[in-house]
Design a protein around this motif. Sequence first.
Motif, short mmCIF file in Angstrom:
data_model
loop_
_atom_site.label_atom_id
_atom_site.label_comp_id
_atom_site.label_asym_id
_atom_site.label_seq_id
_atom_site.Cartn_x
_atom_site.Cartn_y
_atom_site.Cartn_z
N GLU A 163 45.29 39.24 49.10
CA GLU A 163 45.79 37.83 49.99
C GLU A 163 47.14 37.64 50.41
OE1 GLU A 163 44.25 34.52 48.17
OE2 GLU A 163 41.87 35.05 48.51
N TYR A 164 47.96 37.98 49.31
CA TYR A 164 49.60 38.24 49.57
C TYR A 164 49.90 39.05 50.67
CZ TYR A 164 54.41 38.12 48.05
OH TYR A 164 55.89 37.68 48.17
N LEU A 165 49.27 40.37 50.73
CA LEU A 165 49.32 41.24 51.63
C LEU A 165 48.60 40.95 53.00
CD1 LEU A 165 49.61 44.15 49.50
CD2 LEU A 165 51.60 43.29 50.16
N ASN A 166 48.06 39.97 53.16
CA ASN A 166 47.34 39.57 54.11
C ASN A 166 46.26 40.54 54.68
OD1 ASN A 166 46.71 37.80 56.35
ND2 ASN A 166 48.05 38.82 57.63
N GLU A 167 45.75 41.20 53.60
CA GLU A 167 44.51 42.26 53.85
C GLU A 167 43.34 41.79 52.86
OE1 GLU A 167 42.50 44.19 54.98
OE2 GLU A 167 43.96 45.38 55.72
N PRO A 168 42.44 41.04 53.62
CA PRO A 168 41.40 40.40 53.12
C PRO A 168 40.32 41.34 52.82
CG PRO A 168 41.45 39.75 55.53
CD PRO A 168 42.56 40.44 55.30
N GLU A 169 40.37 42.54 53.46
CA GLU A 169 39.25 43.57 53.47
C GLU A 169 39.62 44.49 51.99
OE1 GLU A 169 36.50 45.72 52.81
OE2 GLU A 169 37.97 47.06 53.88
N LEU A 170 38.86 44.27 50.89
CA LEU A 170 39.40 44.82 49.62
C LEU A 170 39.45 46.22 49.68
CD1 LEU A 170 40.28 43.08 47.18
CD2 LEU A 170 39.33 41.84 49.04
N THR A 171 38.38 46.86 50.39
CA THR A 171 38.21 48.34 50.30
C THR A 171 39.37 48.87 51.07
OG1 THR A 171 35.90 48.19 50.31
CG2 THR A 171 36.88 50.43 51.21
N ARG A 172 39.98 48.31 52.23
CA ARG A 172 41.02 48.84 52.87
C ARG A 172 42.24 48.50 51.93
NH1 ARG A 172 42.69 50.48 57.78
NH2 ARG A 172 40.62 50.04 58.73
N PHE A 173 42.39 47.54 51.39
CA PHE A 173 43.54 47.05 50.42
C PHE A 173 43.68 48.27 49.35
CE2 PHE A 173 44.26 45.23 46.26
CZ PHE A 173 45.68 45.04 46.45
N ALA A 174 42.51 48.51 48.68
CA ALA A 174 42.62 49.46 47.59
C ALA A 174 43.06 50.82 48.17
CB ALA A 174 41.09 49.43 46.96
N PHE A 175 42.57 51.29 49.10
CA PHE A 175 42.86 52.49 49.53
C PHE A 175 44.15 52.62 49.94
CE2 PHE A 175 38.62 54.03 50.40
CZ PHE A 175 38.68 55.38 50.02
N ASP A 176 44.80 51.58 50.68
CA ASP A 176 46.14 51.50 50.92
C ASP A 176 47.15 51.20 49.74
OD1 ASP A 176 45.31 52.17 53.45
OD2 ASP A 176 45.58 49.80 54.28
N ASN A 177 46.62 50.84 48.86
CA ASN A 177 47.66 50.21 47.85
C ASN A 177 47.33 50.67 46.40
OD1 ASN A 177 49.40 48.40 49.50
ND2 ASN A 177 47.34 47.76 50.06
N LEU A 178 46.19 50.98 45.93
CA LEU A 178 46.01 51.42 44.47
C LEU A 178 45.50 52.76 44.40
CD1 LEU A 178 43.77 48.01 43.98
CD2 LEU A 178 46.31 48.41 43.85
N LEU A 179 45.41 52.90 43.16
CA LEU A 179 45.03 54.14 42.51
C LEU A 179 44.14 54.03 41.26
CD1 LEU A 179 48.20 56.70 42.56
CD2 LEU A 179 46.49 56.43 44.37
N ALA A 180 43.20 55.02 41.07
CA ALA A 180 42.30 55.00 39.85
C ALA A 180 43.19 55.43 38.75
CB ALA A 180 41.03 55.65 40.01
#
Length: 182
Positions: free
Chosen positions: A41-58
């Motif tokens: 939400e802070y990054l204004n990316e409500p789509e969690l799959t896209r948020f994860a691909f763009d910002n996270l790692l496993a």
Amino acid sequence: MMADRTEFGVARTVCDCRACIANCRFMAGSLIPADLHRISEYLNEPELTRFAFDNLLASPGAIIFTRGRLIRIRTLVPARRVDGACRFLTAGDRCSIHAVSPFSCSHFGCSQSREEADALSLRGLMEVAKAWQQGELYARLWLMLYHAGRIAPSPVEARARMRAVLAAGEYDGDGHSTSERR
Ligand code: SF4
Ligand code: SF4
């Protein structure tokens, strides 16, 4: 700024000094499930799959001893820049998501005893473990990233690398205790 943010009844850390940047350069802090929506939400990316691909790692995560056996708890962590630092670390060495930084960044610091930090870290990991047991979004995003090859370096290797750099005097920060970073 979410100055009154708490997790598990504990207020976030509010100290701010350059030494902490060593962690951001080598061992970006892991997320608990509640961090997902907060950061997206802070990054204004409500789509969690896209948020994860763009910002996270496993991340391979943490190994803990519980009920007489060792178990691994896989965690989500911030993606890395090409130099290995957290993707949220700015060119000016600031956290671009400070107000909503991951639990392992926001709730640990030098003022805690080792026992306090370990207990709080374990509390966060138990929350992650619960998400895995219940097949929640956190676990599904981890699997999605893992199968897409978006995998974080081993925390053990990252910690060893950080210590080697610090020991060689190649970095001017000290870094606080990092056992909470998975
Ligand atoms: S999220 Fe922020 S505090 Fe946490 S490792 Fe990244 S830059 Fe550092
Ligand atoms: S936790 Fe320690 S190293 Fe990090 S900002 Fe606070 S005082 Fe500095």
